[in-house]
Write an enzyme that holds these catalytic residues in place. Structure first.
Site, PDB file in Angstrom:
ATOM      1  N   CYS A  48       0.037  32.863   0.930  1.00  0.00           N
ATOM      2  CA  CYS A  48      -0.663  33.634   1.965  1.00  0.00           C
ATOM      3  C   CYS A  48      -0.275  35.102   1.886  1.00  0.00           C
ATOM      4  O   CYS A  48       0.821  35.479   2.317  1.00  0.00           O
ATOM      5  CB  CYS A  48      -0.320  33.052   3.342  1.00  0.00           C
ATOM      6  N   CYS A  96       0.103  36.830   5.286  1.00  0.00           N
ATOM      7  CA  CYS A  96       1.376  36.543   5.964  1.00  0.00           C
ATOM      8  C   CYS A  96       2.532  37.286   5.298  1.00  0.00           C
ATOM      9  O   CYS A  96       3.404  37.820   5.970  1.00  0.00           O
ATOM     10  CB  CYS A  96       1.724  35.054   5.900  1.00  0.00           C
ATOM     11  N   ASP A  97       2.561  37.279   3.976  1.00  0.00           N
ATOM     12  CA  ASP A  97       3.788  37.668   3.266  1.00  0.00           C
ATOM     13  C   ASP A  97       3.679  38.948   2.446  1.00  0.00           C
ATOM     14  O   ASP A  97       4.676  39.403   1.885  1.00  0.00           O
ATOM     15  CB  ASP A  97       4.218  36.524   2.327  1.00  0.00           C
TER      16      ASP A  97
END
Ligand code: NAP
Length: 316
Positions: A143, A146-147
């Protein structure tokens, strides 16, 4: 014959049964609980859903400093339980949606449910190469949204040739100094516009006909092992991050043949109704597009509001 028969525990009846305890399921539980419907959530095997796999979530509103994925899942659960939702570690083995109340045999018993909210989520497909499991969250991610932030001024690689790989690869250019996309063929599956943007992006480089065969690193990912599928030539590529976007598999197998689906995702209308009255779906089991904690939570809330209305209409 002894004449003895094994008595089966009678099924427990609930007004709202929610399958899956990720952001969609627990948001649905919160709303159904606040409508005094005492919903029951069965967690399935992955408590907390995909969000619990994410280190820090920085794009869920209300947490300006970010929040741990597991912690956010626990907060969702605590809030739903405060209003009377029950959460049980149990998995549906199958469902019978042919007649209401719906029958749901589980690992630990059987439920009959007046309404069902399906929020069973999806799992990113894994490469299934050595090193992948141990380095997930330590350089390997599924992701970028997200990261990506953790890879500021670093070099990253992406695997895949679909819309996700290109969209997430483009997103990663905001942080990373370079994004190298490895694709197993020499043409992309992604749509034309994304292709054009990615192929022309100065930070993105494509390496064709190449697969990742191993993730290398002890504490953190340091490199990937590659193989050219045409020549068989092997090489090692140093990198700080490996982002894998080779598709998702929604956890919807037990609904096959009973709910209308598209590419494995449960079809819902704009009010989260599935093809069976009284069955609603939310989150990634029904969303091949947005796949965010906030969108899943929103779908879950909408599904519970509609389940509440559905039950109210029945009473008249
Ligand atoms: P996808 O379209 O299934 O693409 C997966 C990619 O991964 C393909 O290029 C595939 O290669 C490659 N791949 C699969 N298994 C692999 C393996 N074991 N090793 C190496 N490569 C592998 O999945 P997606 O990109 O996640 O998209 C899913 C759906 O969401 C699609 O319908 C897509 O259009 C949609 N989506 C749309 C948007 C958007 O419109 N902005 C954004 C994201 C996703 P091959 O090409 O050789 O099969």
């Amino acid at each position: 014959m002894s004449g003895l028969s094994i008595s089966k525990a009678p099924s427990k009846h609930v007004r709202v049964l929610i399958l899956g305890a990720g952001p969609a399921g627990l948001s649905a539980a919160l709303y159904a609980a606040r409508a005094d419907l005492q919903p029951l959530v069965l967690t399935g095997l992955q408590l907390g859903g995909q969000v619990s796999l994410t280190n820090t979530i920085e794009n869920y509103p209300g947490f300006p400093e970010g929040v741990g994925g597991t912690e956010l899942g626990e907060l969702f659960q605590k809030q739903a339980e405060r209003f009377g939702a029950k959460v049980e570690l149990d998995s549906a083995q199958s469902v019978d949606l042919s007649v209401r109340p719906f029958k749901v045999p589980t690992d630990n018993g059987e439920y009959s449910a007046e309404t069902l909210i399906v929020s069973t989520g999806a799992n990113p497909n894994l490469l299934n190469v050595p090193g992948e499991a141990g380095l997930t969250g330590r350089g390997i991610s599924y992701c970028a949204t997200c990261d990506g932030w953790f890879f500021k001024d670093k070099q990253v690689v992406v695997v895949g040739g679909g819309d996700s790989a290109l969209e997430e690869g483009l997103f990663l250019t905001r942080f990373a100094t370079s994004v190298t996309i490895f694709h197993r063929r020499d043409s992309l599956r992604a749509g034309a516009i994304l292709q054009k943007r990615a192929l022309n992006h100065p930070k993105i480089k494509f390496v064709w006909n190449t697969v990742v065969t191993e993730a290398i690193g002890t504490e953190k990912l340091t490199a990937v092992k590659l193989k050219n599928v045409l020549t068989g030539e092997e090489s090692v590529f140093l990198t700080d991050g490996l982002f894998i976007f080779i598709g998702h598999t929604p956890n919807t197998q037990i609904f096959a043949g009973q709910l209308e689906m598209e590419n494995g995702y449960i079809k819902v209308d704009e009010r989260m109704h599935t093809s069976v009255p009284g069955v609603f779906a939310a989150g990634e089991a029904a969303d091949s597009h947005f796949k965010q904690v906030i969108t899943s939570a929103g779908m879950g809330a909408a599904a519970a509001i509609e389940a509440t209305r559905f039950l109210e209409q029945e009473v008249g």
